[in-house]
Design a protein around this motif. Structure first.
Motif, PDB file in Angstrom:
ATOM      1  N   ALA A 273      -4.357 108.177  33.223  1.00 38.51           N
ATOM      2  CA  ALA A 273      -5.546 109.018  33.390  1.00 38.51           C
ATOM      3  C   ALA A 273      -5.745 109.479  34.826  1.00 38.51           C
ATOM      4  CB  ALA A 273      -6.779 108.266  32.907  1.00 38.51           C
ATOM      5  N   SER A 274      -5.379 108.629  35.814  1.00 37.15           N
ATOM      6  CA  SER A 274      -5.745 108.983  37.183  1.00 37.15           C
ATOM      7  C   SER A 274      -4.543 109.188  38.086  1.00 37.15           C
ATOM      8  CB  SER A 274      -6.655 107.900  37.776  1.00 37.15           C
ATOM      9  OG  SER A 274      -5.945 106.703  37.915  1.00 37.15           O
TER      10      SER A 274
ATOM     11  N   ALA B 296     -13.404 107.931  39.736  1.00 41.32           N
ATOM     12  CA  ALA B 296     -13.732 109.069  38.885  1.00 41.32           C
ATOM     13  C   ALA B 296     -14.867 109.898  39.475  1.00 41.32           C
ATOM     14  CB  ALA B 296     -14.117 108.572  37.490  1.00 41.32           C
TER      15      ALA B 296
ATOM     16  N   ILE C 240      -6.778 111.047  27.310  1.00 44.54           N
ATOM     17  CA  ILE C 240      -6.320 110.399  28.543  1.00 44.54           C
ATOM     18  C   ILE C 240      -5.097 111.127  29.082  1.00 44.54           C
ATOM     19  CG2 ILE C 240      -5.226 108.307  29.433  1.00 44.54           C
ATOM     20  CD1 ILE C 240      -7.095 106.697  27.691  1.00 44.54           C
TER      21      ILE C 240
ATOM     22  N   GLY D  49      -4.820 113.204  32.621  1.00 43.62           N
ATOM     23  CA  GLY D  49      -3.813 112.825  33.602  1.00 43.62           C
ATOM     24  C   GLY D  49      -2.924 113.990  33.990  1.00 43.62           C
TER      25      GLY D  49
ATOM     26  N   GLY E 198      -6.535 117.472  35.292  1.00 43.75           N
ATOM     27  CA  GLY E 198      -7.941 117.088  35.173  1.00 43.75           C
ATOM     28  C   GLY E 198      -8.867 118.271  35.048  1.00 43.75           C
TER      29      GLY E 198
ATOM     30  N   SER F 203     -13.756 114.686  31.849  1.00 45.45           N
ATOM     31  CA  SER F 203     -12.644 113.971  32.477  1.00 45.45           C
ATOM     32  C   SER F 203     -13.140 112.831  33.361  1.00 45.45           C
ATOM     33  CB  SER F 203     -11.761 114.933  33.264  1.00 45.45           C
ATOM     34  OG  SER F 203     -12.528 115.750  34.088  1.00 45.45           O
ATOM     35  N   THR F 204     -14.281 113.013  34.024  1.00 41.45           N
ATOM     36  CA  THR F 204     -14.838 111.935  34.846  1.00 41.45           C
ATOM     37  C   THR F 204     -15.084 110.696  33.997  1.00 41.45           C
ATOM     38  OG1 THR F 204     -15.972 113.639  36.070  1.00 41.45           O
ATOM     39  CG2 THR F 204     -16.635 111.394  36.504  1.00 41.45           C
TER      40      THR F 204
ATOM     41  N   GLN G 167     -11.767 108.984  32.834  1.00 36.14           N
ATOM     42  CA  GLN G 167     -11.167 108.185  33.908  1.00 36.14           C
ATOM     43  C   GLN G 167     -11.951 106.900  34.126  1.00 36.14           C
ATOM     44  OE1 GLN G 167     -10.625 110.129  37.612  1.00 36.14           O
ATOM     45  NE2 GLN G 167      -8.746 111.154  36.981  1.00 36.14           N
TER      46      GLN G 167
ATOM     47  N   THR H  17     -11.214 104.310  31.481  1.00 29.89           N
ATOM     48  CA  THR H  17      -9.929 103.615  31.595  1.00 29.89           C
ATOM     49  C   THR H  17     -10.024 102.495  32.638  1.00 29.89           C
ATOM     50  OG1 THR H  17      -9.096 105.164  33.229  1.00 29.89           O
ATOM     51  CG2 THR H  17      -8.525 105.600  30.933  1.00 29.89           C
ATOM     52  N   TYR H  18     -10.778 102.725  33.710  1.00 28.76           N
ATOM     53  CA  TYR H  18     -10.909 101.671  34.725  1.00 28.76           C
ATOM     54  C   TYR H  18     -11.714 100.493  34.204  1.00 28.76           C
ATOM     55  CZ  TYR H  18      -8.424 103.954  38.400  1.00 28.76           C
ATOM     56  OH  TYR H  18      -7.410 104.488  39.145  1.00 28.76           O
TER      57      TYR H  18
END
Lengths: 355, 342
Positions: free
Chosen positions: A75-76, A135, A211, A215, A218, A228-229, A232, A235-236
């Motif tokens: 994702a990031s 994010a 995701i 990635g 974005g 998208s924020t 991300q 996922t964290y």
């Protein structure tokens, strides 16, 4: 006949899981040559026993971490290097609640469920902190997670008041040991369960695709209507949560919370597992299965190195070299170089046949 | 005309960050002087001690500022310190090598790290973080390969370098009225000389300006005809060299080599740089800011050690909080700048 043979070969080699599986096979092969009894499984004291069981068992935490790391990477386009420290935080919170603040305990001071939920909440909070920085504030993932990478173990020390908290209760050791008379170690179930659950959630919902799309690009995903924020960030949080699960398993294995040693150097292993799994570290498309295979490969490698009398604090040398080799092979510059060489060779070959 | 005013305004934003940093340092130091006046915080020696204990940090922070200005990062510095100290200790104590050769080895190790990492990052285009993370684990692991036991340095010449006091013309009076001149060690002289050299290089040399151009916008730097790859490579080589030199200064302070040495030091160096106004995205940053960032880190740790009851973990936690604060401040400034431009 001559036409189909290379195409089948190409089909196999171009499969995303080709390289990870080959790596795993190579490591296993080396092991079989060194110790012929590598694949032997016997039952001692009612539990499975053998090299291969040990590898699969010890790989459990790594599998769980690798799943989280894969999502974050996809994702990031960066890695979460705080996972080892987050494991220590989760272990510290869990053991501290179970022991009721004492250094060692022989009976639960608080219910086990409460401790586990609190530990998972703490680790998810760590993940949320990372996610917020990455994010929302758009800080490079590795700088953002570097903060918890160094401060995390300090926080864990504060939670345990600088001591190693022991929980000497049989029920707690189940998580890292065996359920009643089941011959298979519990961590294997936890790892497989976690990986399956995440896999199903990603594939049965649109989350997996979202995701990947975040990635890859974005801002394009945002224009299409994906948040998208938020993706991300999620996922964290998930990565933190999974690190918490791994932390509880690791602490249950040694029935204590050792803030300095739980999950030590595991962030490197997790990144290595993701890279070995054929995932591009710059984000985008990912394969969970690849990362899981990668995790098993790393653990097999670690066990092999231990068997070769390499001590724990020297292991990072070999792993660092492995990482550099993998990322070099993955790097676009190197691949272009290879392609150019191939073209040149073909050209000279053709020229030779003409003349 | 309008263009020029805009330029001035962005410049002001960055100067503002530097002013905040210097102000923060003064505020913390004065607060320390007021609260711990009975413990000698007001003496001039206290300030010089800050320089003495952070000489290595200043040098390595300068190196990090150079790579961070190009938009990169180096998190291997803590491990380089451990490796250099261990190799120096091993060479002098177990192999009987002279301290001069040991210093040469230290600089070569730093240079080797810089060359390899710089090559991978600039010519193979691999993310700086991955490369230096691998470097970090490699260095720490290699330290354990050299020796797992702690080695103290007892070499006479090396000790005399470490303990050579350079007295200052000023000082303080003890309770009995005896005059104690303030002193510094040679490490401080080296660190300050490096600092001044780097400041001049970043500000006036062609290489220094190229670093800023690449960090500001790599694409346009390339189009302007700069050799981006070579400049980036040289930035990492210089950073590696400074890491080697800083490790030598660090070793003069610690006089020992052990595996766990300088763990988390990369965090200190990055914080010093970021607190001093270096942008993580590259293009902005000055060595002088980094110098004050390093002093802030030193003040925090001496405040916490003077206070006495807090555990040493608090230094790192306080520094992390401060780093967080400055990162958030930077992104707020960046957002404001973007708004003004649009």
């Amino acid at each position: 006949m001559a036409e189909t043979k290379p195409s089948v070969w190409k089909k196999i080699t171009s499969n995303r899981l080709f390289l990870p599986v080959v790596c795993l096979l190579v490591v296993l092969l080396i092991n079989v040559i060194r110790t012929p009894a590598f694949f032997q499984i016997s039952i001692r004291n009612g539990v499975l026993y053998g090299y291969i069981v040990d590898v699969v068992n010890r790989a459990s935490e790594l599998v769980i971490l690798a799943v989280g790391m894969t999502l974050v990477t996809a994702a990031s386009g960066g890695q979460d290097i705080s996972v080892g420290a987050v494991m220590a935080v989760a272990a510290a919170v869990c053991c501290q609640i179970l022991s009721g603040g004492k250094v060692t305990t022989n009976a639960f001071q608080n219910p086990l469920l409460l401790a586990i939920v609190a530990a998972l909440a703490a680790s998810a909070l760590c993940g949320a902190f990372n996610g917020f920085l990455v994010a929302r504030l758009k800080i490079q993932p590795m700088v953002a997670t570097l903060i918890l990478f160094t401060a995390g173990r300090g926080i864990a020390q504060l939670v345990t008041q600088g001591q190693i908290t022991y929980v000497r209760v049989g029920t707690y050791q189940v998580i890292g040991g065996y359920i009643a008379s089941c011959p298979i170690p519990t961590p294997i179930f936890i790892a497989i369960g976690t990986a399956l659950l995440v896999y199903l959630v990603l594939n049965k919902t649109a989350l997996g695709l979202s995701i990947e799309s975040v990635g890859i690009n974005g801002s394009a995903s945002r224009l299409v209507g994906l948040n998208s924020t938020m993706i991300q960030f999620l996922t964290y949080v998930l990565c933190g949560l999974l690190a918490g699960v791994a932390g509880i398993v690791a602490s249950s294995r040694i029935y204590s919370a050792d803030a300095n040693n739980i999950g030590l150097n595991l962030e490197m292993d997790a990144i290595l597992a993701v890279a070995l799994g054929g995932n591009f570290l710059g984000g985008g498309k990912f394969s969970l299965m690849g990362s899981v295979i990668g995790a098993f490969t790393i653990q097999a490698l670690t066990t092999t190195l231990y068997a070769m009398n390499v001590s724990g604090d020297q292991l990072p040398v070999y792993k660092a070299i492995a990482v550099v080799i993998i990322v070099t092979l993955q790097s676009p510059v190197f691949q272009e170089f290879l392609k150019a060489r191939k073209v040149r060779r073909r050209r000279t070959a053709e020229g030779g046949s003409c003349g | 005309m309008k263009q020029r005013r805009k330029e001035k305004r962005t410049f002001n934003g960055n100067t503002f960050l530097l002013i905040i940093t210097i102000g923060l340092f003064l505020a913390m130091y004065i607060a320390g002087m007021v609260v711990f006046s009975d413990k000698g915080f007001g003496k001039p020696q206290m300030f010089l001690n800050l320089l003495i204990s952070n000489a290595g940090l200043i040098v390595i922070g300068c190196g990090l500022t150079i790579v961070m200005v190009t938009g990169g990062i180096d998190i291997s510095v803590g491990s380089v310190i451990a490796l250099v100290c261990m190799v120096m200790a091993d060479l002098m104590e177990n192999k009987g090598v002279s301290p001069y050769a040991a210093v040469l080895a230290a600089l070569l190790i730093g240079l080797a790290f810089g060359v390899v990492q710089g090559f991978l990052i600039s010519y193979l285009n691999i993310q700086p973080f991955i490369v230096t993370l691998a470097g970090m684990f490699f260095g720490r692991g290699l330290t354990a390969v050299v020796s797992k036991e702690m080695i103290s340095i007892k070499n006479g010449l090396f000790q005399s370098w470490a303990k050579c006091r350079i007295y200052m013309p000023f000082g303080s009076y003890s309770n009995k009225g005896k005059f104690h001149p303030a002193y510094i060690y040679p490490t401080v002289v080296i660190a300050l000389a490096v600092l001044i050299l780097i400041i001049v290089m970043m500000k006036y040399s062609k290489f220094g300006r190229q670093l800023y151009a690449i960090g500001g916008n790599q694409q346009s730097a390339l189009m302007m005809g700069l050799n981006v790859k070579r400049t980036k490579f040289l930035a990492y080589v210089l950073d590696g060299f400074l890491a080697g030199l800083g490790s030598f200064l660090f070793c003069l302070n610690s006089l020992a080599g052990f595996v766990e040495q300088a763990k988390g030091f990369e965090m200190d160096a990055i914080s010093a740089s970021v607190i001093g106004g270096t942008l993580l995205t590259g293009g902005v940053g000055t060595p002088i800011g980094t110098f004050f960032g390093a002093l802030i880190k030193g003040t925090i740790s001496s405040l916490i050690t003077t206070q006495g009851t807090l555990s040493s973990w608090w230094v790192r936690i306080a520094l992390s909080v401060l780093l967080c604060f400055f990162i958030v401040l930077q992104s707020v400034f960046a957002a404001m700048k973007r708004k003004k431009h649009s």
